[in-house]
Write an enzyme that holds these catalytic residues in place. Structure first.
Site, PDB file in Angstrom:
ATOM      1  N   SER A  38     -24.507 -30.304 -24.745  1.00  0.00           N
ATOM      2  CA  SER A  38     -24.431 -31.821 -24.552  1.00  0.00           C
ATOM      3  C   SER A  38     -24.708 -32.289 -26.137  1.00  0.00           C
ATOM      4  O   SER A  38     -25.534 -31.790 -26.872  1.00  0.00           O
ATOM      5  CB  SER A  38     -25.416 -32.059 -23.712  1.00  0.00           C
ATOM      6  OG  SER A  38     -25.766 -33.432 -23.882  1.00  0.00           O
ATOM      7  N   GLU A  48     -16.455 -26.497 -13.325  1.00  0.00           N
ATOM      8  CA  GLU A  48     -16.294 -27.809 -13.041  1.00  0.00           C
ATOM      9  C   GLU A  48     -14.927 -28.585 -13.318  1.00  0.00           C
ATOM     10  O   GLU A  48     -14.426 -29.182 -12.771  1.00  0.00           O
ATOM     11  CB  GLU A  48     -17.328 -28.878 -13.986  1.00  0.00           C
ATOM     12  CG  GLU A  48     -18.643 -28.497 -13.868  1.00  0.00           C
ATOM     13  CD  GLU A  48     -19.595 -29.333 -14.795  1.00  0.00           C
ATOM     14  OE1 GLU A  48     -20.175 -30.707 -14.485  1.00  0.00           O
ATOM     15  OE2 GLU A  48     -19.816 -28.730 -15.872  1.00  0.00           O
ATOM     16  N   HIS A  63     -24.853 -24.401   6.013  1.00  0.00           N
ATOM     17  CA  HIS A  63     -25.320 -25.872   5.924  1.00  0.00           C
ATOM     18  C   HIS A  63     -26.090 -25.903   4.542  1.00  0.00           C
ATOM     19  O   HIS A  63     -26.840 -26.874   4.305  1.00  0.00           O
ATOM     20  CB  HIS A  63     -26.113 -26.164   6.948  1.00  0.00           C
ATOM     21  CG  HIS A  63     -25.477 -26.051   8.311  1.00  0.00           C
ATOM     22  ND1 HIS A  63     -24.876 -27.025   9.341  1.00  0.00           N
ATOM     23  CD2 HIS A  63     -25.922 -24.861   9.449  1.00  0.00           C
ATOM     24  CE1 HIS A  63     -24.743 -26.712  10.099  1.00  0.00           C
ATOM     25  NE2 HIS A  63     -24.952 -25.480  10.272  1.00  0.00           N
TER      26      HIS A  63
END
Ligand code: ARG
Length: 464
Positions: free
Chosen positions: A281, A294, A160
């Site tokens: 970035s 990603e 979990h």
């Protein structure tokens, strides 16, 4: 070429194809990538026609010579593809006729583009599966090496996404190895049904020439000729199976990606991905983004989509070949390209990832990850498991209140909850004691991880 009709099939036509329709129905833009397989199939077909007495040896040699020149021209970027010639098959055949004259027109004897294209795609997918199997082995080898290196590294194991029990990082990496192993087996299995030869089915019913399918089969390295001509030209199960195996592989890669993304975050800080696999970035100077995992996570979507496209493409198609089938190529090719790109990125990147051992260990120390070990300890001392569960639950509640992990409490503090607890409890409350105790096949103990790595190397070595 007469501008009135198409030179390959224009005999019964009285006006040229509408210019838009010609472009709309053409596949050469995307099927030209199969030129090598198309030529390979044609060479085998020409050899067989000669054995069958349909072509002379001189005709065969002229065809093979012409095709080999065409192959070189394509490879050198000197070949002019024509949309008017529709597809890779007719482009090459027309070029051959232009090169060697009338003999070029004999190549298509006893063959149709329907069995030709089905043969080409199978040859193409077979080559790509072999490449993909190599890349999977490369990634798996990298995982085994890394797992061996990280056999003693302790991290929290999760259920979990909550800290559950300590595990070794090597053990976690070997879980990835197992997922990929099933993927490898699925591609090997898919390859068996890819490697069946449609050639000889001709348009749909077979041909009146005395063809020798066993011979072309051997020349092209197929396992067997397709049993039924109608099925041979219309079957695209193998493309669906490829996309299905690819979807499962990509699903596994999204799971790995997700963990890599989490672990590189400041919140986890478990691993470092070398800069060469990351980007920055344009606005936030501090950022180093895990773009590769990603993107792999994102690319799964197109592969699942291609699986659905192909299932829908084949749904309700009557026997035998239908033009619909031309739509098999773009999804299939994109699935192939995507799988290859993702595997390459992972096989390069995964062996280079660096674990932050202190941070992983620190995280495992938080979150009461040795609670089960304390319960097991009490059971070994004679307490029923449910009672032990209760004692440990109370100890954890006390730990939350006082901000102490179980291993940080004094003996007296622990004994508040049960006088069964003695000094030796601290052996099991350490992270090292906890992982070392799970010492069986499939367990997380460092010794088991090392043994599993050895077995994994043996499994890879058995691959031919
Ligand atoms: N370009 C076609 C395809 O990709 C080749 C087969 C065409 N056959 C035909 N009868 N029109 O499927």
């Amino acid at each position: 070429m007469s501008n009135k009709t198409n030179q390959q099939w224009g005999g019964r036509f009285s006006e040229p194809t509408d210019e838009f329709v010609a472009r709309f129905t053409a596949s050469v833009e995307f099927d030209q990538r199969m030129y090598r397989q198309d030529i390979q199939g044609s060479v085998a077909h020409a050899k067989m026609l000669t054995e069958a007495g349909v072509l002379t040896e001189q005709e065969r040699d002229a065809i093979i010579q012409g095709l080999s020149e065409i192959e070189q021209e394509i490879e050198a970027g000197q070949f002019e593809w024509s949309v008017a010639l529709e597809d890779v098959h007719m482009n090459i055949e027309a070029a051959l006729t232009q090169k060697i004259g009338i003999t070029g027109k004999k190549l298509h004897t006893g063959r149709s583009r329907n069995d030709q294209v089905a043969t080409d795609i199978r040859l193409y997918v077979r080559d790509e599966i072999d490449f993909i199997l190599g890349e999977l082995s490369r990634l798996q080898t990298g995982l085994l090496d890394l797992a061996e290196q990280e056999a003693d590294t302790i991290m929290p194991g999760f259920t979990h996404l909550q800290t559950a029990q300590p595990v070794t990082f090597g053990h976690h990496l070997l879980a990835w190895f197992e997922m990929l192993n099933r993927d490898y087996e699925r591609f090997v299995d898919t390859r068996k049904r890819v490697n069946i030869m449609p050639l000889g089915a001709a348009a749909l019913a077979g041909t009146t020439y005395p063809i020798q399918r066993q011979l072309t089969c051997e020349l092209l390295g197929f396992d067997a000729p397709a049993e039924n001509s109608l099925d041979a030209v219309s079957d695209r199960d193998f493309a669906i199976e490829f996309c299905s195996a690819a979807s499962l592989l990509l699903m596994h890669m999204t799971r790995m990606s997700e963990e890599l993304v989490l672990w590189t975050s400041a919140q986890f800080n478990f691993i470092n991905l070398p800069d060469r696999f990351c980007t920055g970035s344009s606005i936030m100077p501090q950022k180093k983004n895990p773009d590769v995992p990603e993107l792999v996570r994102g690319k799964s979507g197109r592969v699942y989509g291609h699986l659905m496209s192909l299932l829908t493409l084949m749904k309700s198609q009557p026997l035998a070949y239908n033009k619909d089938n031309q739509e098999d190529k773009e999804p299939l090719f994109d699935a192939i390209d995507t799988v290859k790109g993702c595997l390459r990125a992972f096989a390069d990147m995964v062996p280079a990832l660096e674990s932050r051992k202190a941070e992983m260990r620190e995280a495992a120390l938080r979150g009461f990850s040795t609670a089960t070990d304390l319960a097991d300890y009490l059971v070994r001392k004679g307490m029923p498991f449910r009672d032990a569960h209760e004692v440990v639950g109370k100890s954890v509640a006390y730990g939350i209140e006082t901000s102490k992990d179980l291993g940080e409490m004094t003996l007296a503090e622990l004994q508040q909850f049960s006088d069964t607890i003695a000094e030796d409890v601290f052996d099991v409350l350490t992270l090292e004691g906890s992982v070392a105790a799970r010492d069986h096949i499939g367990g997380t103990a460092p010794a088991q991880v090392r043994a599993a790595v050895q077995r994994g190397r043996g499994r890879l070595a058995e691959r031919s």
